[in-house]
Design a protein around this motif. Structure first.
Motif, PDB file in Angstrom:
ATOM      1  N   UNK A  94      44.806  30.385  33.599  1.00  0.00           N
ATOM      2  CA  UNK A  94      44.892  30.529  35.056  1.00  0.00           C
ATOM      3  C   UNK A  94      44.112  31.762  35.518  1.00  0.00           C
ATOM      4  N   UNK A  95      44.265  32.860  34.791  1.00  0.00           N
ATOM      5  CA  UNK A  95      43.528  34.091  35.114  1.00  0.00           C
ATOM      6  C   UNK A  95      42.024  33.876  34.999  1.00  0.00           C
ATOM      7  N   UNK A  96      41.597  33.207  33.912  1.00  0.00           N
ATOM      8  CA  UNK A  96      40.177  32.933  33.714  1.00  0.00           C
ATOM      9  C   UNK A  96      39.602  32.085  34.850  1.00  0.00           C
ATOM     10  N   UNK A  97      40.321  31.037  35.232  1.00  0.00           N
ATOM     11  CA  UNK A  97      39.860  30.154  36.313  1.00  0.00           C
ATOM     12  C   UNK A  97      39.729  30.917  37.628  1.00  0.00           C
ATOM     13  N   UNK A  98      40.723  31.702  37.972  1.00  0.00           N
ATOM     14  CA  UNK A  98      40.680  32.478  39.216  1.00  0.00           C
ATOM     15  C   UNK A  98      39.548  33.503  39.185  1.00  0.00           C
ATOM     16  N   UNK A  99      39.381  34.170  38.056  1.00  0.00           N
ATOM     17  CA  UNK A  99      38.322  35.172  37.928  1.00  0.00           C
ATOM     18  C   UNK A  99      36.948  34.545  38.060  1.00  0.00           C
ATOM     19  N   UNK A 100      36.758  33.425  37.399  1.00  0.00           N
ATOM     20  CA  UNK A 100      35.443  32.765  37.421  1.00  0.00           C
ATOM     21  C   UNK A 100      35.143  32.100  38.760  1.00  0.00           C
ATOM     22  N   UNK A 101      36.175  31.803  39.537  1.00  0.00           N
ATOM     23  CA  UNK A 101      35.943  31.185  40.847  1.00  0.00           C
ATOM     24  C   UNK A 101      35.802  32.229  41.960  1.00  0.00           C
ATOM     25  N   UNK A 102      35.824  33.523  41.573  1.00  0.00           N
ATOM     26  CA  UNK A 102      35.619  34.582  42.546  1.00  0.00           C
ATOM     27  C   UNK A 102      36.878  35.017  43.282  1.00  0.00           C
ATOM     28  N   UNK A 103      38.017  34.529  42.870  1.00  0.00           N
ATOM     29  CA  UNK A 103      39.292  34.908  43.507  1.00  0.00           C
ATOM     30  C   UNK A 103      39.864  36.114  42.759  1.00  0.00           C
ATOM     31  N   UNK A 104      39.142  37.231  42.893  1.00  0.00           N
ATOM     32  CA  UNK A 104      39.447  38.405  42.090  1.00  0.00           C
ATOM     33  C   UNK A 104      40.792  39.042  42.434  1.00  0.00           C
TER      34      UNK A 104
ATOM     35  N   UNK B  34      43.519  37.556  43.579  1.00  0.00           N
ATOM     36  CA  UNK B  34      44.569  36.699  43.022  1.00  0.00           C
ATOM     37  C   UNK B  34      44.582  36.802  41.494  1.00  0.00           C
ATOM     38  N   UNK B  35      43.385  36.876  40.888  1.00  0.00           N
ATOM     39  CA  UNK B  35      43.298  37.023  39.434  1.00  0.00           C
ATOM     40  C   UNK B  35      43.947  38.326  38.989  1.00  0.00           C
ATOM     41  N   UNK B  36      43.693  39.398  39.722  1.00  0.00           N
ATOM     42  CA  UNK B  36      44.289  40.687  39.364  1.00  0.00           C
ATOM     43  C   UNK B  36      45.808  40.639  39.513  1.00  0.00           C
ATOM     44  N   UNK B  37      46.281  39.972  40.544  1.00  0.00           N
ATOM     45  CA  UNK B  37      47.727  39.832  40.737  1.00  0.00           C
ATOM     46  C   UNK B  37      48.357  39.080  39.559  1.00  0.00           C
ATOM     47  N   UNK B  38      47.742  37.970  39.159  1.00  0.00           N
ATOM     48  CA  UNK B  38      48.230  37.194  38.007  1.00  0.00           C
ATOM     49  C   UNK B  38      48.196  38.057  36.743  1.00  0.00           C
ATOM     50  N   UNK B  39      47.104  38.799  36.579  1.00  0.00           N
ATOM     51  CA  UNK B  39      46.942  39.633  35.390  1.00  0.00           C
ATOM     52  C   UNK B  39      48.092  40.621  35.251  1.00  0.00           C
TER      53      UNK B  39
END
Length: 192
Positions: free
Chosen positions: A10-20, A22-27
């Motif tokens: 999930x983190x990889x998908x968000x990071x690669x789609x530019x949703x940084x 949200x990715x940081x929040x998940x991380x």
């Protein structure tokens, strides 16, 4: 690939789609606790627990958190020129209040070396670990010179796998490298 880290895909998908954001929040909210556990387990016997930990902080608190959770220092002092509170909520979440932050006005050799020396005088011990992972290169270089001069174990949080397109290590692949251990690298200094 190393141990399974929950929410990694999930983190990889968000990071690669530019949703940084949200990715940081998940991380930090879902993934990082597992990263800490994996890091602690794989580095558990590398360094003794306790003592004093000096950490150099730039903008990423993750390496500081990983090292501190692994060696569980009696005293943890973080040195930074970053006067922003970026990352401080994550440090509080994962370190509690078991650290002190020293804010440096500049990243010159003289200021960094003096600040480290002052804290060593306030917390005298022969068991000092210096984490040089974060901070500007000038800070890291100055801290490393101090560490060698004062017989500190110098460590760096590295990684086994790197995600080139994200310019980040793969969560769970972090490793603790001992850059310098005076007892191993220069034992002649301790012969009586």
């Amino acid at each position: 690939m190393g141990p399974t880290i929950p929410y990694l895909n999930e983190w990889l998908e968000l990071s690669r789609s530019g949703k940084f954001d949200k990715a940081q929040e998940i991380y930090f909210e879902k993934l990082f606790a597992s990263v800490i556990d994996v890091f602690k387990e794989s580095n558990a016997n590398l360094l003794p627990k306790g003592g004093v930990l000096f950490s150099i902080l730039g903008y990423s608190p993750e390496p500081i958190i990983l090292t501190a959770n692994t060696i569980e220092p009696d005293v943890h002092i973080i040195f930074t020129t970053n006067n922003k509170s970026e990352g401080s909520s994550y440090m509080e979440k994962y370190l509690g209040s078991d650290y002190e932050t020293i804010y440096l006005q500049e990243d010159t050799f003289e200021i960094i070396y003096k600040a480290l020396k002052e804290q060593l005088l306030l917390h005298p011990t022969s068991h000092v670990t210096l984490d040089i992972t974060g901070g500007k290169k000038s800070m890291v270089a100055s801290a490393a010179i101090f560490g060698k001069d004062y017989g500190c174990k110098i460590v760096y949080v590295d990684f086994k796998e790197y995600i080139k397109d994200l310019r980040k290590p793969l969560p769970g692949s972090e490793v603790l490298n001992i850059v310098y251990d005076p007892f191993k690298d220069q034992p002649e200094l301790f012969i009586k």
